[in-house]
Design an enzyme around this catalytic site. Structure first.
Site, mmCIF file in Angstrom:
data_model
loop_
_atom_site.group_PDB
_atom_site.id
_atom_site.type_symbol
_atom_site.label_atom_id
_atom_site.label_comp_id
_atom_site.label_asym_id
_atom_site.label_seq_id
_atom_site.Cartn_x
_atom_site.Cartn_y
_atom_site.Cartn_z
ATOM 1 N N THR A 1 9.028 -17.617 25.510
ATOM 2 C CA THR A 1 8.645 -18.700 24.594
ATOM 3 C C THR A 1 7.120 -18.787 24.603
ATOM 4 O O THR A 1 6.457 -18.083 23.861
ATOM 5 C CB THR A 1 9.304 -20.034 24.974
ATOM 6 O OG1 THR A 1 9.111 -20.291 26.374
ATOM 7 C CG2 THR A 1 10.796 -20.004 24.675
ATOM 8 N N LYS B 199 11.738 -15.547 32.485
ATOM 9 C CA LYS B 199 10.770 -16.143 31.578
ATOM 10 C C LYS B 199 10.470 -17.553 32.062
ATOM 11 O O LYS B 199 11.272 -18.201 32.722
ATOM 12 C CB LYS B 199 11.286 -16.168 30.137
ATOM 13 C CG LYS B 199 12.491 -17.029 29.862
ATOM 14 C CD LYS B 199 12.265 -18.505 29.663
ATOM 15 C CE LYS B 199 11.194 -18.781 28.647
ATOM 16 N NZ LYS B 199 10.979 -20.271 28.540
ATOM 17 N N THR C 150 10.993 -24.399 31.264
ATOM 18 C CA THR C 150 12.303 -23.837 31.001
ATOM 19 C C THR C 150 12.301 -22.425 31.584
ATOM 20 O O THR C 150 11.755 -21.526 31.025
ATOM 21 C CB THR C 150 12.633 -23.737 29.522
ATOM 22 O OG1 THR C 150 11.421 -23.950 28.801
ATOM 23 C CG2 THR C 150 13.546 -24.798 29.043
ATOM 24 N N ASN D 263 1.003 -27.804 24.635
ATOM 25 C CA ASN D 263 2.113 -28.741 24.656
ATOM 26 C C ASN D 263 1.953 -29.894 23.668
ATOM 27 O O ASN D 263 2.918 -30.608 23.398
ATOM 28 C CB ASN D 263 2.327 -29.268 26.072
ATOM 29 C CG ASN D 263 2.985 -28.238 26.936
ATOM 30 O OD1 ASN D 263 4.186 -27.986 26.821
ATOM 31 N ND2 ASN D 263 2.207 -27.566 27.781
ATOM 32 N N SER E 171 5.725 -27.441 16.693
ATOM 33 C CA SER E 171 5.220 -26.937 15.421
ATOM 34 C C SER E 171 4.625 -25.547 15.561
ATOM 35 O O SER E 171 4.275 -24.949 14.573
ATOM 36 C CB SER E 171 4.165 -27.877 14.857
ATOM 37 O OG SER E 171 3.123 -28.107 15.789
#
Length: 407
Positions: free
Chosen positions: A153, A179, A190, A402, A407
């Site tokens: 990500t 990841k 995450t 962050n 977006s």
């Protein structure tokens, strides 16, 4: 033990693939698959966040209640967290699609997701991706890299590692990928991690060592203090190395433990060193503590201190922030006995002795703190127990990343 090139395709019998399925956009890889030719005993650890994603619920059931697993499908872009019954049904549909595409049972399929919380998975897109992935599965290093890239990500680079170890004359391979760059403060961010191995090992032995190693690796890293909804570590072993079955309390268990520990620790450090916006890996060692929990608590308190992390970014030897973080950790120690050092490739410097500053050179300290990685060592002089935690510096870019993540 020998360190080798590769990741999840390094072990015998494992194939992988990564591709763009159109979940994020039309250009970036966003879906990966791992497949074993033979069924795998499987171990796992998961987030302790009470708000946990649908894939975590699904995988817990497979790891704890199925005899084996054989495939994992992973998507990035959408976390499938806080998605209610629809999110649970999405996991089932994924497993059904993988089952049909690969000809394996539904309850041998693991699923994982990472990305934005609260969004539903685009299931038509997901199923189309699952149907396309088997045709590009391969056991090559390139295929493993494509899978590692597809699960990223905000990561700036893929994270892979592999080793071989001799188990009673048989070469056993362990490889993995992970990841994670933000929302990292695991208590198994995450954070997703997938380990493959051709070891022949008892399921109970694999789960025992996985839980123990995760506690000293992924549970000792922090980027930003946020424990994710999706944290998952999955370890699959298909037995194709044909070694004598590894059982608890044997020399073979100890050898394999070292190999898996190396893999998980290196992947942990890769995550910490790729923290969102960071410029360096920040390692904290607490030495000569009287007990394990004391050492772990002190190390994690230092590595998670925002003020300390900011000082590391500024190459500022502000040792008071370290001692302060130790003081509010809740661990019992004697501040007036503590020695503190900074260390990097530029050298090692004692900056605190018995709770007070030494006559150190600020110029030398800055030189040491300007390297990557940087290590802080806190000697509490109360025993012989040590603990290490890993994190990163706190930069302007962390906020930028962050502030507009969705977006």
């Amino acid at each position: 033990m020998e360190i080798i090139q590769g990741g999840v395709t390094a072990a015998k019998g494992f194939k992988a693939a990564g591709m763009n399925a159109g979940i994020k956009n039309k250009t970036k890889k966003d879906m990966a698959m791992i497949f074993s030719e033979k069924p795998c005993v499987t171990a796992g650890t998961f987030t302790t966040n009470k708000v946990f994603a649908a894939p975590v619920k699904w995988d817990k059931n497979i790891v704890y209640n199925s005899k084996y697993s054989q495939a994992v499908v992973i998507n990035s872009g959408v976390a499938n967290a806080c998605t209610g019954e629809e999110g649970d049904n999405a996991c089932l549909r994924e497993a059904q699609a993988v089952s049909k595409a690969l000809g394996i049972p539904e309850n041998s399929v693991l699923v994982a997701s990472t990305g934005v919380i609260g969004m539903q998975l685009p299931m038509d897109t997901m199923v189309a991706g699952i149907n396309a992935l088997p045709s590009v599965l391969a056991d090559t290093q390139e295929a493993g890299t494509q899978a590692a890239e597809a699960i990223m990500t905000t990561d700036t680079r893929s994270k892979q590692v592999a080793v071989t170890v001799d188990i009673k004359g048989k070469k056993v391979t362990v490889g993995g990928m992970c990841k994670g760059a933000g929302m990292i403060h695991p208590n198994m961010a995450t954070m997703l991690c997938f380990i493959t191995s051709d070891a022949n090992i008892e399921k109970s032995a694999l789960q025992k060592m996985t839980s123990a190693i995760v506690d000293d690796s992924f549970n000792m890293i922090s980027v930003d203090g946020d424990t994710s909804t999706n944290d998952t570590v999955l370890v699959m072993a298909n037995g194709m190395a044909e070694n004598e079955c590894i059982k608890e309390n044997t020399p073979e268990y100890d050898e394999y433990f070292k190999a898996l520990s190396y893999i998980l620790t290196e992947l942990s450090k890769m995550i910490a060193g790729d923290g969102e916006g960071c410029t360096c890996l920040f390692e904290v060692k607490v030495i000569n503590a009287k007990e394990r929990q004391q050492a772990r608590t002190l190390a994690k308190s230092i590595v998670t201190s925002s003020l300390t992390k900011a000082a590391i970014f500024g190459h500022d030897a502000n040792w008071g922030r370290i001692l302060c973080a130790m003081g509010y950790s809740g661990a019992d120690f004697e501040p007036e006995k503590v020695d503190i050092y900074f260390e990097s490739s530029a050298g090692k410097l004692k900056i605190v002795e018995n709770g007070k500053a030494t006559d150190y050179s600020e110029e030398e300290a800055t030189k040491i703190l300007s390297q990557n990685p940087v290590t802080a060592i806190a000697d509490v002089k109360q025993g012989d127990v040590n603990a290490t935690a890993w994190g990163c510096d706190l930069t302007f870019d962390y906020v930028k990343i962050n502030a507009d993540y969705r977006s």
